[in-house]
Design a protein around this motif. Structure first.
Motif, PDB file in Angstrom:
ATOM      1  N   ALA A 281      -2.932   5.219   3.232  1.00  0.00           N
ATOM      2  CA  ALA A 281      -2.070   4.200   3.829  1.00  0.00           C
ATOM      3  C   ALA A 281      -1.612   2.956   2.916  1.00  0.00           C
ATOM      4  CB  ALA A 281      -2.473   3.574   5.153  1.00  0.00           C
ATOM      5  N   ALA A 282      -2.611   2.266   2.386  1.00  0.00           N
ATOM      6  CA  ALA A 282      -2.654   1.125   1.450  1.00  0.00           C
ATOM      7  C   ALA A 282      -1.816   1.343   0.129  1.00  0.00           C
ATOM      8  CB  ALA A 282      -3.945   0.456   1.185  1.00  0.00           C
ATOM      9  N   PRO A 283      -2.105   2.642  -0.560  1.00  0.00           N
ATOM     10  CA  PRO A 283      -1.674   2.867  -1.689  1.00  0.00           C
ATOM     11  C   PRO A 283      -0.125   3.317  -1.508  1.00  0.00           C
ATOM     12  CG  PRO A 283      -3.871   4.067  -1.661  1.00  0.00           C
ATOM     13  CD  PRO A 283      -3.440   3.393  -0.287  1.00  0.00           C
ATOM     14  N   ALA A 284       0.099   3.873  -0.372  1.00  0.00           N
ATOM     15  CA  ALA A 284       1.347   4.197  -0.116  1.00  0.00           C
ATOM     16  C   ALA A 284       2.296   3.244   0.132  1.00  0.00           C
ATOM     17  CB  ALA A 284       1.620   5.238   1.055  1.00  0.00           C
ATOM     18  N   ALA A 285       1.589   2.170   0.662  1.00  0.00           N
ATOM     19  CA  ALA A 285       2.395   0.801   1.005  1.00  0.00           C
ATOM     20  C   ALA A 285       2.863   0.208  -0.389  1.00  0.00           C
ATOM     21  CB  ALA A 285       1.623  -0.137   1.860  1.00  0.00           C
ATOM     22  N   ALA A 286       1.761  -0.046  -1.030  1.00  0.00           N
ATOM     23  CA  ALA A 286       1.734  -0.558  -2.485  1.00  0.00           C
ATOM     24  C   ALA A 286       2.956   0.014  -3.314  1.00  0.00           C
ATOM     25  CB  ALA A 286       0.391  -0.339  -3.247  1.00  0.00           C
TER      26      ALA A 286
ATOM     27  N   GLU B 116      -9.882  10.135  -7.284  1.00  0.00           N
ATOM     28  CA  GLU B 116     -10.069   9.924  -5.788  1.00  0.00           C
ATOM     29  C   GLU B 116      -9.077   8.501  -5.526  1.00  0.00           C
ATOM     30  OE1 GLU B 116     -14.333   8.799  -6.954  1.00  0.00           O
ATOM     31  OE2 GLU B 116     -12.957  10.425  -7.516  1.00  0.00           O
ATOM     32  N   ALA B 117      -8.763   7.898  -6.657  1.00  0.00           N
ATOM     33  CA  ALA B 117      -8.135   6.480  -6.488  1.00  0.00           C
ATOM     34  C   ALA B 117      -6.641   6.945  -6.645  1.00  0.00           C
ATOM     35  CB  ALA B 117      -8.566   5.456  -7.417  1.00  0.00           C
ATOM     36  N   ILE B 118      -6.491   7.876  -7.692  1.00  0.00           N
ATOM     37  CA  ILE B 118      -5.291   8.263  -7.922  1.00  0.00           C
ATOM     38  C   ILE B 118      -4.468   9.241  -6.839  1.00  0.00           C
ATOM     39  CG2 ILE B 118      -3.975   9.801  -9.801  1.00  0.00           C
ATOM     40  CD1 ILE B 118      -6.312   8.879 -11.491  1.00  0.00           C
TER      41      ILE B 118
ATOM     42  N   GLY C 107       3.874  10.782  -3.465  1.00  0.00           N
ATOM     43  CA  GLY C 107       5.177  11.438  -4.227  1.00  0.00           C
ATOM     44  C   GLY C 107       5.405  10.746  -5.355  1.00  0.00           C
ATOM     45  N   GLN C 108       4.224   9.772  -6.064  1.00  0.00           N
ATOM     46  CA  GLN C 108       4.273   9.618  -7.334  1.00  0.00           C
ATOM     47  C   GLN C 108       4.081  10.511  -8.371  1.00  0.00           C
ATOM     48  OE1 GLN C 108       5.438   6.678  -8.596  1.00  0.00           O
ATOM     49  NE2 GLN C 108       4.606   7.135 -10.832  1.00  0.00           N
ATOM     50  N   ARG C 109       4.747  10.660  -9.678  1.00  0.00           N
ATOM     51  CA  ARG C 109       4.328  11.756 -10.503  1.00  0.00           C
ATOM     52  C   ARG C 109       4.435  11.346 -12.032  1.00  0.00           C
ATOM     53  NH1 ARG C 109       2.902  13.531  -6.522  1.00  0.00           N
ATOM     54  NH2 ARG C 109       3.338  15.636  -5.684  1.00  0.00           N
ATOM     55  N   ALA C 110       4.868  10.106 -12.088  1.00  0.00           N
ATOM     56  CA  ALA C 110       4.666   9.740 -13.538  1.00  0.00           C
ATOM     57  C   ALA C 110       3.426   8.758 -13.586  1.00  0.00           C
ATOM     58  CB  ALA C 110       6.109   8.639 -13.953  1.00  0.00           C
ATOM     59  N   PHE C 111       2.402   8.933 -14.455  1.00  0.00           N
ATOM     60  CA  PHE C 111       1.160   8.080 -14.752  1.00  0.00           C
ATOM     61  C   PHE C 111       0.900   7.862 -16.137  1.00  0.00           C
ATOM     62  CE2 PHE C 111       0.880  10.144 -10.462  1.00  0.00           C
ATOM     63  CZ  PHE C 111       0.169   9.234  -9.744  1.00  0.00           C
TER      64      PHE C 111
END
Length: 226
Positions: A8-13, A47-49, A56-60
């Motif tokens: 939830a928190a990563p998605a919100a960020a 696990e943090a990624i 849905g993020q794909r560029a890292f």
């Protein structure tokens, strides 16, 4: 979404950064999709990624070849469509490994690295896109090509058949970034280059308003590094 959901928190960020990019782009009469958000996952474990991948993020972005080699093969198998960006300094002796792993290299800054990358691309038959890194603040202790040397470096990169997208820079710390972003954009225009890799967690909105096509955001997505 439940508050005990670890994603939830990563998605919100991620949503907050995407919204800020869209707002900055609108102010500059640009389309949000003209900006690539690179989530800088250096020092972060798989696990943090994963929560950002799930969102849905794909560029890292990664700083070190060896760290990326350890983390990303398994993540890429699990989450197709990832584009890996090398945003840290690259040693010439790591050029072949970088060409094999990364889709974009942001830190091409000297003739010896151009030569090493050209040879590695020929050997691997793989040509990742590249940015030339500019020492925009005249800070010799940082990576980056001096502004005066850029025309020669660009000519060498093109002669070596490196696919040059544009320019990358990191403004000096604790200064107003906008003038440096504007200068980088002008230099890129003067050399017929379209892409600008500039802007990090503290200034990416300013960078977008001044033409960034790629922003490198870590802390705003992952939180402060320990």
């Amino acid at each position: 979404m439940s508050t005990d959901d670890p994603t939830a928190a990563p998605a919100a960020a991620l949503a907050a950064v995407q919204a800020a990019i869209a707002h900055a782009a609108a102010l500059a009469d640009r389309k949000p999709e003209s900006v690539t958000l690179i989530a800088v996952s250096k020092t972060k474990p798989a696990e943090a990624i994963e929560p950002l991948l799930i969102a849905g993020q794909r560029a890292f972005g990664e700083n070190r070849v060896q760290e990326a080699q350890a983390k990303w093969p398994a993540l890429r198998d699990a989450y197709p469509g990832v584009a890996l960006h090398l945003v840290g300094q690259l040693q010439s002796n790591k050029a072949e490994d970088a060409v094999g792993l990364f889709d974009v290299i942001h830190s091409v800054d000297r003739p010896s690295l151009v030569t090493a990358l050209g040879r590695a691309m020929d050997k691997r038959d793989r040509r990742p896109d590249c940015f030339l890194q500019v020492d925009i603040g005249d800070e010799p202790q940082k990576g980056g090509c001096p502004i005066a040397d850029l025309p020669a470096l660009l000519a060498e990169a093109r002669a070596a058949a490196l696919p040059i997208l544009g320019l990358m820079a990191v403004p000096p710390l604790e200064t107003e970034a906008a003038p440096y972003f504007a200068l980088l954009a002008k230099i890129a225009r003067d050399h017929g280059l379209d892409a600008l890799s500039m802007g990090m967690s503290g200034d990416y909105e300013t960078a977008v308003m001044l033409g960034a096509t790629h922003v490198r955001v870590g802390t705003a997505l992952f939180g402060s590094r320990a």
